[in-house]
Design an enzyme around this catalytic site. Structure first.
Site, PDB file in Angstrom:
ATOM      1  N   PRO A 144      33.024  -0.925   2.806  1.00  0.00           N
ATOM      2  CA  PRO A 144      33.564  -2.274   3.017  1.00  0.00           C
ATOM      3  C   PRO A 144      33.659  -2.967   1.655  1.00  0.00           C
ATOM      4  CG  PRO A 144      31.668  -1.860   4.459  1.00  0.00           C
ATOM      5  CD  PRO A 144      31.754  -0.706   3.514  1.00  0.00           C
ATOM      6  N   GLY A 191      29.446  -6.864  -1.605  1.00  0.00           N
ATOM      7  CA  GLY A 191      28.217  -6.572  -2.337  1.00  0.00           C
ATOM      8  C   GLY A 191      27.738  -5.136  -2.211  1.00  0.00           C
ATOM      9  N   LEU A 192      28.576  -4.259  -1.686  1.00  0.00           N
ATOM     10  CA  LEU A 192      28.147  -2.865  -1.528  1.00  0.00           C
ATOM     11  C   LEU A 192      28.669  -1.971  -2.660  1.00  0.00           C
ATOM     12  CD1 LEU A 192      28.415  -2.564   2.351  1.00  0.00           C
ATOM     13  CD2 LEU A 192      26.360  -2.903   0.982  1.00  0.00           C
ATOM     14  N   GLY A 193      29.147  -2.599  -3.703  1.00  0.00           N
ATOM     15  CA  GLY A 193      29.478  -1.838  -4.918  1.00  0.00           C
ATOM     16  C   GLY A 193      30.804  -1.108  -4.869  1.00  0.00           C
ATOM     17  N   ASP A 239      25.323  -1.652 -10.999  1.00  0.00           N
ATOM     18  CA  ASP A 239      26.112  -1.034  -9.920  1.00  0.00           C
ATOM     19  C   ASP A 239      26.741   0.282 -10.385  1.00  0.00           C
ATOM     20  OD1 ASP A 239      25.463  -3.457  -8.809  1.00  0.00           O
ATOM     21  OD2 ASP A 239      27.479  -3.965  -8.153  1.00  0.00           O
TER      22      ASP A 239
HETATM   23  C1  MEV Z   1      26.108  -7.439  -8.067  1.00  0.00           C
HETATM   24  O1  MEV Z   1      26.165  -6.285  -7.230  1.00  0.00           O
HETATM   25  C2  MEV Z   1      24.733  -7.571  -8.656  1.00  0.00           C
HETATM   26  C3  MEV Z   1      24.520  -8.791  -9.550  1.00  0.00           C
HETATM   27  O2  MEV Z   1      23.154  -8.727  -9.968  1.00  0.00           O
HETATM   28  C4  MEV Z   1      25.441  -8.804 -10.750  1.00  0.00           C
HETATM   29  C5  MEV Z   1      25.139  -7.714 -11.764  1.00  0.00           C
HETATM   30  O3  MEV Z   1      24.092  -7.093 -11.719  1.00  0.00           O
HETATM   31  O4  MEV Z   1      26.006  -7.516 -12.657  1.00  0.00           O
HETATM   32  C6  MEV Z   1      24.700 -10.082  -8.770  1.00  0.00           C
END
Ligand code: MEV
Length: 329
Positions: A111, A115-117, A161
């Site tokens: 997805p 936030g799942l990279g 990530d």
């Molecule tokens: C994003 O997946 C993670 C954050 O910590 C940003 C980063 O590490 O570059 C929010």
């Protein structure tokens, strides 16, 4: 390390999605974070083409780059979505002193925008696919190039990530010290819940920066709490103490709430997961909606948690930790 023939006309690479178990946002400022790659992947196929153009096709955006000219094929906001991938492909060619045209196809079961990279996995797989068209692939170099290109998406990227997507498994990562693999003594039963609310990582990282600049003292207190949580979590993973791990996830969530990066929909999912028996739950990644992760005590519990989240109309799936990371070929 994988070797391909110099005459390759088509190459393929796949890179996994990630979750951040502990330490997101604070990792941008040099703190540690604990991340894991999971069993969802982006697969990129790169082909040489004769016309010198770079065409990128994915489920969400397609377009063609000819130098600085962009031609839209399909999708909303396609240029902004594809530009980092185009940059990554061009850089890879230029490091190899090659001037190929490329046809790049991206297939994803991650997805996106939650936030799942997915961006990092797309970059890692794109660099690896293009690089392996030309010669030997070196994972460390692939990762460095992907981190460089990720800075187009958000300029203060910690690189976490891309590291976990390239090297796979569970890692303890910090910007200064790189990563070390984490061994979990017990299998982790993880559930991902998706709020369906897409976020912009760059905007969220900037909002945290503003908060930090406005209140250095309070921020440094949160940094030290986050560091402490990560170190306790590492010990809990090593000893297999999942109850403590869950509790630490809840504590980490409180810090993220203090940063203002949680979201009422994410709070609802966290609440549902905890009521359904999760040992702990928190947002994962940048926040502002996005995805949450919950830790369950058993396979049965993770099924109960996933179906509780689905009952309120949100997406959920059980995740396995991926150990392979980037796969070329
Ligand atoms: C994003 O997946 C993670 C954050 O910590 C940003 C980063 O590490 O570059 C929010």
């Amino acid at each position: 390390m994988t070797t391909t023939s110099l005459t390759t006309t088509k190459a393929r690479a796949a890179a996994p999605a990630k979750i951040i178990l502990f330490g997101e946002h604070f990792v941008v400022y040099g703190n540690p974070a604990i991340l894991a790659s999971i069993n969802r992947r982006i697969t990129v196929t790169a082909k040489r083409s004769k016309d010198g153009k770079v065409t990128l096709r994915s489920d969400i955006a397609s377009g063609e780059f000819d130098g600085s000219t962009f031609r839209l094929i399909e999708g909303t906001n396609a240029r902004a979505t594809l530009e980092p991938l185009y940059y990554a492909a061009r850089q890879t060619l230029s490091e190899r002193k090659e001037k190929l045209g490329l046809e790049i196809e991206i297939k994803s079961d991650i997805p996106y925008g939650v936030g799942l990279g997915s961006s990092a996995a797309a970059l890692v797989a794109t660099v690896a696919a293009v690089d392996s068209l030309i010669g030997k692939v070196d994972r460390k170099k692939i990762c460095e190039s992907a981190v460089e290109a990720e800075k187009i998406i958000h300029k203060n990227s910690s690189g976490a990530d891309c590291f976990v997507s390239t090297f796979g498994g569970m890692i303890y990562y910090s910007k200064g010290d790189g990563f070390k693999k984490v061994e979990s003594k017990t299998k982790l039963f993880l559930v991902i819940g998706d709020t369906g609310i897409k976020h912009n990582t760059g905007d969220l990282v900037s909002s945290v920066r503003k908060l930090k600049e406005a209140n250095q003292m309070a921020f440094s207190g949160l940094m030290s709490q986050s560091r402490d949580i990560c170190n306790q979590a590492l010990a809990a993973l090593n000893s297999g103490n999942t109850d403590h791990l869950g509790m630490l996830m809840n504590e980490n969530q409180l810090l993220l709430e203090r940063l203002g990066v949680s979201h009422e929909k994410a709070d609802d999912l966290i609440d549902v997961a905890r009521r359904a028996g999760a040992l702990g739950a928190k947002i994962t990644g940048a926040g502002g909606g996005g995805a949450i992760i919950a830790l369950a005590a058993s396979k049965e519990d993770s099924e109960i948690i996933a179906s509780a989240i689905k009952t309120i109309g949100q997406g959920a799936f059980e995740a396995e930790i991926d150990t392979k990371g980037l796969v070329v070929g």
